[in-house]
Structures are given as C-alpha cells and as structure tokens.
Enzyme design. Structure first.
Site, short mmCIF file in Angstrom:
data_model
loop_
_atom_site.label_atom_id
_atom_site.label_comp_id
_atom_site.label_asym_id
_atom_site.label_seq_id
_atom_site.Cartn_x
_atom_site.Cartn_y
_atom_site.Cartn_z
N CYS B 11 50.88 38.67 34.72
CA CYS B 11 50.51 37.88 33.54
C CYS B 11 51.79 37.34 32.88
O CYS B 11 52.90 37.75 33.22
CB CYS B 11 49.73 38.75 32.55
SG CYS B 11 50.72 40.05 31.79
N CYS B 14 54.28 39.89 31.74
CA CYS B 14 55.01 40.54 32.84
C CYS B 14 56.18 39.66 33.28
O CYS B 14 57.28 40.15 33.54
CB CYS B 14 54.09 40.77 34.03
SG CYS B 14 52.60 41.71 33.65
#
Lengths: 150, 77
Positions: B11, B14
């Site tokens: 995501c 991240c």
C-alpha cells in the site's frame, strides 16, 4: 490480521486474556475468543508480550484500543502488559463481576456475561453470531462492579 | 550488513516507509539491504497485527505507522 487486505487503516482493538489455569482464567480466555468471533477485537497473545516478541509488543503499542481480561486479583495479565510498558488499556477482572475463583464453572452463560461486560466497558455492541441485533445475554449484563455471576 | 525489512502488502504507506528507510540508511552511510516482505503469511510470521511494519535484522521496530527519516535513523543505530 487474518486476511490479505492492507491493515494500515487503524481502528485496531486487541483483546488479551490471562488464560490462567483456574476456572476464572478459562472464562477470561473463552470470553476473549468470543469477542474475537464477534469482531469486537482481535484476540492476541499475552505470552508474546511476556516473551518480548518484538512484533507482538510493537503491535500492542500501536493498537487503538487494548482490552485485558484477567481472571482474578493476581492480575497477571495487567502486570504483564505493564512490565512491557503498555499503558492506557482497558482492564476487566472476572472476579469483579461476581464470579468466585475455584467455584465458577466456565459455562456459556458465564462466558457470555464476561464478554458482554467487556463490550459494555468499551462501548461496543456484542452481536451474537447470526443475530440481527445486539445479543441478549442469558445472564444479566454486568457493568463495572455489578455482579452477573452471583 | 544491516537487513531492513518492510512488512506490508504494498500500500502507499508501505512504499513511503520503504523510501524513508532507504533514505535513513543512506544518510547513516551503513551497509544495508532492503527487503520488501509482501507475502501475508511471511508478514504474519513476525507476529504483527498491523502494517506497515519495519524490522531491522529480524526484530520489529515499528508497526502501524510510517516513522520519519530521523526516527528511522535512531532505530537503525
């Protein structure tokens, strides 16, 4: 984190139980599992906190809400969290709800009662599986020091 | 060699964590390898309940947030 979706959106509630050897310890454990089943929070591993497993400690620190259910006044769970510098958690004690250590068989009624008490304390709705609305506890719902086991 | 592991399924948070970690390692001038752990089972093997996570040499240092470059530098030292 049971699914493969991204779990970075917050809103995480973790539920710990002392899971002790006495009957009230078993009640704490099974109540925590019930809360997990009903999506009130995710049951998590107290032993991991005690063992300082870094991922478990850091996840506990990062949780939005932590519920700790101890069976008796020894408060092993509370002490374990505090030893790991976890603060600000919600603490429940099964014996405070009217159950006596050594004389409280872990029946579905007692487990339901403790789960309902946890929900009441944190302001969550405890839905029964398959129910269309909030669960109706078979024992009186306990809040705070009100007894549901006596 | 320091192993920096980014725990997350990919995501935006991240990715930002990976960027910050790389910047921190470069600013410190340490020898490192950055590993992105995206497999959910591997992520769960670290015991974490939220992502993104940052692990250094296998030890989880942060979970559920994106620390700043300066904070990550402290975690790497």
């Amino acid at each position: 984190m049971a699914s493969d979706r991204c779990s970075c959106q917050g809103g995480t509630t973790l539920v710990f139980a002392c899971s002790g050897g006495a009957d009230v310890g078993e009640i704490s454990d099974r109540a925590a599992r019930l809360l997990d089943e009903r999506d009130v929070g995710s049951m998590y591993c107290l032993a991991g906190v005690g063992g300082r497993v870094s991922g478990i400690v850091k996840s506990t620190e990062a949780a939005d809400r932590v519920i700790m259910i101890d069976g008796c006044p020894l408060d092993c769970g509370r002490r374990t969290l505090e030893e790991a510098s976890i603060r600000g958690f919600t603490h429940l004690r099964v014996t405070d709800l009217g159950f006596t250590k050594g004389d409280s068989p872990p029946t579905s009624d007692t487990i339901e009662c403790v789960a309902q008490a946890a929900c009441a304390v944190v302001g969550s709705v405890c839905d029964s599986p398959g129910a269309s609305g909030p669960a109706q506890a078979t024992a009186p719902v306990c809040v705070g020091s009100q007894c549901c086991g006596g | 060699m320091t192993t920096i592991q980014i725990l997350g399924t990919g995501c935006p948070k991240c990715k930002k964590l990976a960027e910050n970690a790389e910047s921190a390692a470069k600013e410190l001038g340490i020898e490192y390898q950055l590993v992105k752990v995206t497999d959910i089972n591997q992520i769960m093997s670290f015991g974490i309940m939220m992502t993104p996570g940052l692990a250094v040499n296998g030890e989880v240092k942060s979970v559920g947030k994106v620390p700043s470059v300066s904070d990550i530098k402290k975690l790497l030292q």
